[in-house]
Every structure is written in structure tokens, then in C-alpha cells.
Motif scaffolding. Structure first.
Motif, PDB file in Angstrom:
ATOM      1  N   ARG A 286       0.834  -1.208   0.000  1.00 35.79           N
ATOM      2  CA  ARG A 286       0.000   0.000   0.000  1.00 35.79           C
ATOM      3  C   ARG A 286       0.862   1.250   0.000  1.00 35.79           C
ATOM      4  N   GLU A 289       2.039   1.666  -3.525  1.00 37.34           N
ATOM      5  CA  GLU A 289       0.928   2.157  -4.344  1.00 37.34           C
ATOM      6  C   GLU A 289       0.726   3.656  -4.145  1.00 37.34           C
ATOM      7  N   HIS A 290       0.785   4.109  -2.898  1.00 37.30           N
ATOM      8  CA  HIS A 290       0.637   5.539  -2.603  1.00 37.30           C
ATOM      9  C   HIS A 290       1.728   6.351  -3.313  1.00 37.30           C
TER      10      HIS A 290
END
Length: 297
Positions: A286, A289-290
Motif C-alpha cells: 500500500r 501504491e501511494h
């Protein structure tokens, strides 16, 4: 079931081996040597590559994964501003290079007590400027960090903003230490990593003659407006949980673009166990992804 057993084993290892070493009575040079050995249990992904380099005059480690790189991540390691290095954080930066698709550069900024505030911040800013001089555009650079490095990442963004300099594309902070006054520490039922007496000592050593409430020492006391999009991750079993939640609230009040993720039953900077612990691996995905979402092409 196997993952639950692994979580239990890792928690016990942190509690029995790492937490006792983070005691204020143990001299800082000894802690540096011991923690360097403890981080050997944090493994980078197979295929990650590391190269020693220099940013400005600051020694650094470059981590890459794969043949293509979309941009750069300036990663500021944790350690209470008194321990830790780019070498201790090869596990976490190797995984971040994999999930973000970026080159991750981790400077060995100067540590306290030999070099109190603002030495670490000055080094972080010098590294940021060196990346710009190397040809990266600001929107191609993300800034990330864990614990003290998370606070330093915020302080860097605040200093750049206040000086009218271009800002990074995003901020990613793992278990950020943003209030060195320690007036609002969380009290979890169990804390496998940190001791409040140790973080208190580290805060004093880092701040030196500067008040602990100075906004570039403790960013929670500063203006959090007009900062890059921010991802905050923390575990529920850490005394810095309130730091993460207060940071999220204050950034939201300043109309910031942010996401707070709290991982139940996990501990301070649990992301060091990426590649072993599934939830740590997912959190790192995550984070990558950010970073990718906010990078410019």
C-alpha cells in the motif's frame, strides 16, 4: 494459523531482544552496535540491489529492484535520531524499492548526541537538493521515513514549503515520531519495541538546546497546511500511536490529502518484517501504491 504463530514469535523476539536494548542506561555507541545486529532479521526481497553512494556530502545507500525506475524515494531511517543507518534499513528500503518501482536513496544523516538538531534536517535538505541537481523533478521524488525518520520527513517538507522551495510528490511515514515532548504518549496493553524512558532520552539528545516543542523538532506543533499527499501507517501496539492519529487529525484540519492506516495487534515499524509477515508485506504494498499514484511520469 502459521501467520498468527509468526506474529507471536516476532512480537516475543522484539520484546525480549530489542526492547531491553532500548534502555536509557545503555550507552548510545553500544546501542548502535546491538541494533545493527538486530536488524539482520529484516531481509530485503530477493533481487534487490544496493550500492553505496553520496548525496551532496552525505553518505547514502541506493536501493533498486528490477530494471526500470519511475522516480526516486528519499528515505529517512528511524532510530530516535541517535541510532540506525542506511545499512540497518536495507530490508525495509529494499521492499519499498520493489513495491514503489523507484530508486530508494537512504542517507546516513548525522546523529545525536554528536550532532544535535538541526544537523539531521540540514542533511535531509542537502540530499533533497542533490536529487534535484541530479536531474530529478520534484514531482518525481517522494519522501518517506519511519519513526524519527517519519518526523524528519515531515520537518523537511515543512522547511521546504516555508522557504518557497518545490515539494516532493508525496510523504509516506511509518509510525512517525512527531511529538518529542511525549506529553500525549499512547499507553497500549503491550509495547514490544519502545520504552518511553529511552525515547525521552533520545529526544533530549537530539533537541539539544532547542525546545522540544519547536515545530521542526516536533512537527505536530507546526503548520501542516499545503503539504504533499500523506500516507500514515502505525500499529496499535506502540506508544507512538497517538502521534500518528494526532498527525492525521491535524493534517485533516489543514485540509490535507492524507490516509491513516492503523494495523491492529502490530507494533512499532512492523514494516521491517515485510516479506515474512503477510500484513507487513501488504502494508508495504500500500505504501508503494501511494508513492506510485502521486509520481509524475
Amino acid at each position: 494459523m502459521l501467520q498468527q504463530l509468526l506474529e507471536t514469535a516476532l512480537r516475543q523476539t522484539m520484546n525480549r531482544l530489542v526492547r531491553p536494548m532500548l534502555h536509557p542506561a545503555i550507552p548510545v555507541p553500544v546501542q548502535r552496535r546491538i541494533i545493527r545486529q538486530a536488524y539482520r532479521s529484516s531481509f530485503p526481497p530477493r533481487g534487490a540491489r544496493f550500492e553505496e553512494t553520496t548525496l551532496a556530502t552525505v553518505p547514502a545507500t541506493r536501493a533498486t529492484f528490477g530494471s526500470d525506475s519511475r522516480g526516486a524515494v528519499l528515505y529517512l531511517h528511524g532510530g530516535g535520531y541517535i541510532i540506525g543507518s542506511s545499512a540497518t534499513h536495507r530490508g525495509i528500503t529494499g521492499h519499498l524499492a520493489k513495491t514503489s518501482g523507484c530508486t530508494v536513496l537512504t542517507p546516513d544523516y548525522r546523529l545525536a548526541p554528536e550532532h544535535p538538531f538541526p544537523a539531521a534536517l540540514d542533511d535531509a535538505e542537502a540530499c533533497w537538493l542533490a536529487l534535484l541537481e541530479a536531474g530529478f523533478r520534484p514531482e518525481q521524488i517522494a519522501v518517506a521515513g519511519d519513526s524519527a525518520g517519519g518526523g524528519l520527513a515531515l520537518a523537511l517538507a515543512m522547511r521546504l514549503r516555508d522557504r518557497g522551495q518545490p515539494l516532493p510528490s508525496s510523504l509516506t511515514v511509518f509510525s512517525p515520531w512527531v511529538d518529542l515532548t511525549q506529553e500525549h504518549l499512547y499507553a497500549p496493553e503491550r509495547e514490544p519495541v519502545l520504552q518511553a524512558a529511552w525515547t525521552s532520552k533520545a529526544a533530549r539528545l537530539y533537541a539539544g538546546d532547542t525546545p522540544l516543542s519547536h515545530p521542526l523538532v516536533s512537527p505536530i506543533f507546526g503548520d501542516l497546511g499545503d503539504l504533499p499527499p500523506m500516507l500514515i501507517q502505525a500499529g496499535s501496539e506502540e506508544i507512538l500511536l497517538n502521534d500518528a492519529e494526532r498527525l492525521a487529525r491535524k493534517a485533516a484540519e489543514a485540509d490535507g490529502d492524507l490516509r491513516l492506516e492503523v494495523y491492529n495487534s502490530l507494533w512499532h515499524v512492523f514494516q521491517v518484517h515485510s516479506g515474512q509477515l503477510d500484513r507487513a508485506t501488504a502494508a508495504m504494498s500500500r505504501a508503494g501504491e501511494h508513492i506510485r499514484r502521486h509520481l509524475a511520469d
